[in-house]
Design a protein around this motif. Structure first.
Motif, PDB file in Angstrom:
ATOM      1  N   ILE A   1       3.271  -4.031  19.912  1.00 17.85           N
ATOM      2  CA  ILE A   1       3.004  -3.635  18.528  1.00 17.85           C
ATOM      3  C   ILE A   1       3.455  -4.754  17.599  1.00 17.85           C
ATOM      4  CG2 ILE A   1       3.503  -1.980  16.695  1.00 17.85           C
ATOM      5  CD1 ILE A   1       3.931   0.132  18.778  1.00 17.85           C
ATOM      6  N   GLY A   2       2.632  -5.095  16.639  1.00 13.69           N
ATOM      7  CA  GLY A   2       2.961  -6.103  15.638  1.00 13.69           C
ATOM      8  C   GLY A   2       2.289  -5.755  14.330  1.00 13.69           C
ATOM      9  N   GLY A   3       2.214  -6.717  13.457  1.00  9.98           N
ATOM     10  CA  GLY A   3       1.544  -6.460  12.189  1.00  9.98           C
ATOM     11  C   GLY A   3       1.881  -7.489  11.146  1.00  9.98           C
ATOM     12  N   LYS A   4       1.490  -7.195   9.922  1.00 11.37           N
ATOM     13  CA  LYS A   4       1.772  -8.075   8.798  1.00 11.37           C
ATOM     14  C   LYS A   4       1.879  -7.249   7.533  1.00 11.37           C
ATOM     15  CE  LYS A   4      -2.964  -9.076   7.296  1.00 11.37           C
ATOM     16  NZ  LYS A   4      -3.929 -10.138   6.922  1.00 11.37           N
TER      17      LYS A   4
ATOM     18  N   MET B   1      -2.741  -8.893 -15.718  1.00  9.42           N
ATOM     19  CA  MET B   1      -1.919  -9.037 -14.532  1.00  9.42           C
ATOM     20  C   MET B   1      -2.408  -8.086 -13.458  1.00  9.42           C
ATOM     21  SD  MET B   1       0.034 -11.309 -15.836  1.00  9.42           S
ATOM     22  CE  MET B   1       1.281 -11.506 -14.559  1.00  9.42           C
ATOM     23  N   GLY B   2      -2.033  -8.398 -12.217  1.00 14.20           N
ATOM     24  CA  GLY B   2      -2.453  -7.535 -11.121  1.00 14.20           C
ATOM     25  C   GLY B   2      -1.563  -7.680  -9.912  1.00 14.20           C
ATOM     26  N   ILE B   3      -1.700  -6.745  -8.987  1.00 14.78           N
ATOM     27  CA  ILE B   3      -0.971  -6.746  -7.727  1.00 14.78           C
ATOM     28  C   ILE B   3      -1.978  -6.573  -6.601  1.00 14.78           C
ATOM     29  CG2 ILE B   3       0.675  -5.493  -6.277  1.00 14.78           C
ATOM     30  CD1 ILE B   3       2.230  -4.786  -8.748  1.00 14.78           C
ATOM     31  N   ASN B   4      -1.804  -7.340  -5.541  1.00 13.63           N
ATOM     32  CA  ASN B   4      -2.660  -7.196  -4.370  1.00 13.63           C
ATOM     33  C   ASN B   4      -1.784  -7.058  -3.135  1.00 13.63           C
ATOM     34  OD1 ASN B   4      -5.055  -7.005  -2.940  1.00 13.63           O
ATOM     35  ND2 ASN B   4      -5.141  -9.198  -2.542  1.00 13.63           N
ATOM     36  N   THR B   5      -2.245  -6.279  -2.178  1.00 13.23           N
ATOM     37  CA  THR B   5      -1.464  -6.049  -0.968  1.00 13.23           C
ATOM     38  C   THR B   5      -2.390  -5.994   0.234  1.00 13.23           C
ATOM     39  OG1 THR B   5       0.085  -4.546   0.120  1.00 13.23           O
ATOM     40  CG2 THR B   5      -1.584  -3.549  -1.278  1.00 13.23           C
ATOM     41  N   ASP B   6      -1.892  -6.459   1.356  1.00 17.10           N
ATOM     42  CA  ASP B   6      -2.642  -6.400   2.606  1.00 17.10           C
ATOM     43  C   ASP B   6      -1.645  -6.149   3.725  1.00 17.10           C
ATOM     44  OD1 ASP B   6      -4.456  -6.508   4.634  1.00 17.10           O
ATOM     45  OD2 ASP B   6      -4.902  -8.651   4.456  1.00 17.10           O
TER      46      ASP B   6
ATOM     47  N   MET C   1      11.100 -18.925   4.977  1.00 16.60           N
ATOM     48  CA  MET C   1      12.496 -18.544   4.849  1.00 16.60           C
ATOM     49  C   MET C   1      13.151 -18.301   6.199  1.00 16.60           C
ATOM     50  SD  MET C   1      12.179 -15.855   1.673  1.00 16.60           S
ATOM     51  CE  MET C   1      13.952 -15.606   1.630  1.00 16.60           C
ATOM     52  N   GLY C   2      12.347 -17.954   7.189  1.00 14.26           N
ATOM     53  CA  GLY C   2      12.845 -17.635   8.517  1.00 14.26           C
ATOM     54  C   GLY C   2      11.678 -17.169   9.359  1.00 14.26           C
ATOM     55  N   PRO C   3      11.923 -16.834  10.620  1.00 18.59           N
ATOM     56  CA  PRO C   3      10.837 -16.390  11.494  1.00 18.59           C
ATOM     57  C   PRO C   3      10.072 -15.213  10.896  1.00 18.59           C
ATOM     58  CG  PRO C   3      12.825 -16.778  12.758  1.00 18.59           C
ATOM     59  CD  PRO C   3      13.217 -16.866  11.312  1.00 18.59           C
ATOM     60  N   GLY C   4       8.783 -15.426  10.619  1.00 17.57           N
ATOM     61  CA  GLY C   4       7.930 -14.357  10.123  1.00 17.57           C
ATOM     62  C   GLY C   4       8.089 -14.022   8.657  1.00 17.57           C
ATOM     63  N   ILE C   5       8.816 -14.835   7.876  1.00 14.64           N
ATOM     64  CA  ILE C   5       9.034 -14.539   6.457  1.00 14.64           C
ATOM     65  C   ILE C   5       8.723 -15.783   5.631  1.00 14.64           C
ATOM     66  CG2 ILE C   5      10.650 -13.714   4.708  1.00 14.64           C
ATOM     67  CD1 ILE C   5      12.320 -12.526   6.970  1.00 14.64           C
ATOM     68  N   SER C   6       7.758 -15.683   4.736  1.00 17.70           N
ATOM     69  CA  SER C   6       7.365 -16.826   3.911  1.00 17.70           C
ATOM     70  C   SER C   6       7.184 -16.412   2.458  1.00 17.70           C
ATOM     71  CB  SER C   6       6.038 -17.425   4.413  1.00 17.70           C
ATOM     72  OG  SER C   6       6.176 -17.944   5.714  1.00 17.70           O
ATOM     73  N   LEU C   7       7.595 -17.307   1.557  1.00 12.31           N
ATOM     74  CA  LEU C   7       7.286 -17.176   0.140  1.00 12.31           C
ATOM     75  C   LEU C   7       6.117 -18.114  -0.163  1.00 12.31           C
ATOM     76  CD1 LEU C   7      10.854 -17.232  -1.450  1.00 12.31           C
ATOM     77  CD2 LEU C   7       9.447 -15.237  -0.893  1.00 12.31           C
TER      78      LEU C   7
ATOM     79  N   ALA D   1      -2.458 -17.568 -11.673  1.00 15.08           N
ATOM     80  CA  ALA D   1      -1.309 -17.875 -10.828  1.00 15.08           C
ATOM     81  C   ALA D   1      -0.979 -16.637 -10.012  1.00 15.08           C
ATOM     82  CB  ALA D   1      -0.099 -18.291 -11.654  1.00 15.08           C
ATOM     83  N   VAL D   2      -0.691 -16.863  -8.731  1.00 16.26           N
ATOM     84  CA  VAL D   2      -0.383 -15.763  -7.813  1.00 16.26           C
ATOM     85  C   VAL D   2       0.812 -16.171  -6.956  1.00 16.26           C
ATOM     86  CG1 VAL D   2      -1.215 -14.274  -5.960  1.00 16.26           C
ATOM     87  CG2 VAL D   2      -2.809 -15.066  -7.715  1.00 16.26           C
ATOM     88  N   ALA D   3       1.789 -15.277  -6.819  1.00 15.90           N
ATOM     89  CA  ALA D   3       2.942 -15.521  -5.964  1.00 15.90           C
ATOM     90  C   ALA D   3       3.162 -14.299  -5.091  1.00 15.90           C
ATOM     91  CB  ALA D   3       4.188 -15.811  -6.792  1.00 15.90           C
ATOM     92  N   GLY D   4       3.724 -14.523  -3.908  1.00 18.57           N
ATOM     93  CA  GLY D   4       3.921 -13.383  -3.045  1.00 18.57           C
ATOM     94  C   GLY D   4       4.842 -13.672  -1.876  1.00 18.57           C
ATOM     95  N   VAL D   5       5.074 -12.616  -1.124  1.00 19.31           N
ATOM     96  CA  VAL D   5       5.878 -12.708   0.095  1.00 19.31           C
ATOM     97  C   VAL D   5       5.023 -12.229   1.264  1.00 19.31           C
ATOM     98  CG1 VAL D   5       6.866 -10.414  -0.301  1.00 19.31           C
ATOM     99  CG2 VAL D   5       8.010 -12.015   1.253  1.00 19.31           C
ATOM    100  N   VAL D   6       5.078 -12.971   2.363  1.00 15.79           N
ATOM    101  CA  VAL D   6       4.265 -12.680   3.532  1.00 15.79           C
ATOM    102  C   VAL D   6       5.188 -12.437   4.716  1.00 15.79           C
ATOM    103  CG1 VAL D   6       2.516 -13.563   5.098  1.00 15.79           C
ATOM    104  CG2 VAL D   6       2.369 -14.078   2.660  1.00 15.79           C
ATOM    105  N   LEU D   7       5.045 -11.287   5.343  1.00 13.51           N
ATOM    106  CA  LEU D   7       5.847 -10.930   6.500  1.00 13.51           C
ATOM    107  C   LEU D   7       4.941 -10.775   7.721  1.00 13.51           C
ATOM    108  CD1 LEU D   7       8.045  -8.114   4.863  1.00 13.51           C
ATOM    109  CD2 LEU D   7       8.482 -10.573   4.892  1.00 13.51           C
ATOM    110  N   ALA D   8       5.343 -11.350   8.833  1.00 14.54           N
ATOM    111  CA  ALA D   8       4.631 -11.185  10.093  1.00 14.54           C
ATOM    112  C   ALA D   8       5.620 -10.669  11.128  1.00 14.54           C
ATOM    113  CB  ALA D   8       4.037 -12.504  10.547  1.00 14.54           C
ATOM    114  N   PHE D   9       5.231  -9.600  11.829  1.00 18.13           N
ATOM    115  CA  PHE D   9       6.175  -9.006  12.778  1.00 18.13           C
ATOM    116  C   PHE D   9       5.440  -8.553  14.037  1.00 18.13           C
ATOM    117  CE2 PHE D   9       4.933  -6.080   9.421  1.00 18.13           C
ATOM    118  CZ  PHE D   9       4.391  -5.018  10.102  1.00 18.13           C
TER     119      PHE D   9
END
Length: 349
Positions: free
Chosen positions: A36-39, A59-64, A309-315, A341-349
């Motif tokens: 099992i994994g995901g993002k 302004m807006g927010i997007n999520t995936d 920032m670390g394994p599976g964590i990016s700004l 302009a868009v900023a976000g945090v990306v997690l992979a697990f």
């Protein structure tokens, strides 16, 4: 993210995987092993326009967010069997599965069947992009003008998760060949009716390294047999000492289809956990024979950065300027351009 064969497909497939995983060993060396994994991707941004095209700024927010369920085993004959289910997790999605397919692999190559992008899209090489926001995303954030005519976005692939059968050859000196068949684009893996059916994709990909210089390239084609339409695409990236430069091109034309020509180019540099890049994309959507459909022109300039920032964590972050011009559309609100302009945090697990 596109279409789903049936609403119950995910439940049925998950049930099959679970029951097989704990069943007795019949023909495999090991029971089907589950993983099992995901993002999770969360973005916040906004746009401000110079030509509003009848739309508002803001302004807006997007999520995936997705959860991946994979099952894999190797049979006694050496064939590896893999089942993949990618579940959509965000509440604003009406699709319960993004991709779901079975893959058989061995000395003969790979065979895929199910909802998965075509082989040409899987082998596609595009311009280097940093920040997880693509050229196509910049148009989505800005929003097309109200009377903007026909726009096709900034994607140089034909990527879609339609029900497809694909075959990939084994790699030979860095070369891989592939072919896909989609009988009913946008629908199930059954004979389609009407125009726009029976898409055939063919592609050759290349990936190798010489004296520290990496080369990734592809040449692909798409044939729409029911409309006498065709498409071509190609891409090339060169990398060395953290730098990557390259781009891609895609064109679609036919007897009675709108012509589209899209290309992108970019340069990126990565060192340690940091990466920066610049990407440019352009789309010149033409018209049907006789000029019945308005021409659309799009262009986007984008700068991006990322920090691991670390394994599976990016700004990540992007700043862009995009413009969309309907050119032949009727009315005054046929153009829109602005910055975002868009900023976000990306997690992979």
């Amino acid at each position: 993210m596109k279409k789903v064969l049936f609403g119950t497909t995910t439940l049925v497939a998950a049930g099959l995987i679970s029951s097989t995983a704990f069943a007795g060993d019949v023909t495999s060396k090991d029971n089907l092993q589950l993983s099992i994994g995901g993002k999770m991707e969360q973005y916040f941004g906004g746009v401000g326009s110079f030509g509003d095209g009848g739309r508002e700024d803001g302004m807006g927010i997007n999520t995936d967010t997705e959860v991946y369920v994979n099952g894999m085993t190797t049979l006694d004959n050496g064939i590896t069997v893999k089942a993949v289910i990618q579940l959509e997790a965000q509440t604003n999605s009406t699709i319960n599965a993004d991709e779901q397919y079975v893959e058989l692999s061995g000395s003969f190559g790979r065979i895929q069947a199910g909802q998965k992008e075509d082989a040409a899209s899987q082998l596609a090489v595009t311009a280097p992009t940093v920040g997880y926001v693509s050229i196509n995303d910049t148009y989505t954030w800005l929003g097309a003008p109200v009377n903007g005519g026909t726009f096709a976005g900034g994607d140089t692939t034909w990527s879609s998760d339609d029900a497809t059968v694909s075959y990939f050859t084994p790699s030979f000196y860095g070369f891989t060949g592939a072919v896909s068949y989609t009988p009913n684009p946008g629908g199930a893996l059954v004979p389609g009716r009407g125009r726009g059916r029976d898409h055939v994709f063919m592609s050759v990909g290349y990936s190798n390294e010489f004296s520290g210089v990496g080369i990734d390239a592809d040449v692909g084609s798409r044939i729409d047999t029911s409309q006498n339409a065709w498409g071509i695409r190609s891409g090339l990236n060169l990398s060395y000492a953290g730098f990557t430069v390259g781009g891609s091109f895609m064109g679609i034309a036919g007897d009675d289809t709108s012509e589209t020509y899209v290309w992108d180019a970019g340069l990126s540099y990565a060192v340690g956990p940091y990466a920066v890049g610049f990407t440019y994309g352009q789309n010149d959507g033409a018209q049907q024979d006789g000029g019945a459909t308005g021409v659309g022109h799009e262009a986007s300039y984008m700068v991006g950065g990322s920090y691991n920032m670390g394994p599976g964590i990016s700004l990540v972050g992007n700043v862009f300027y995009a413009t969309m011009d309907g050119e032949k559309a009727a009315g005054n609100n046929d153009t829109r351009d602005g910055v975002g302009a868009v900023a976000g945090v990306v997690l992979a697990f």
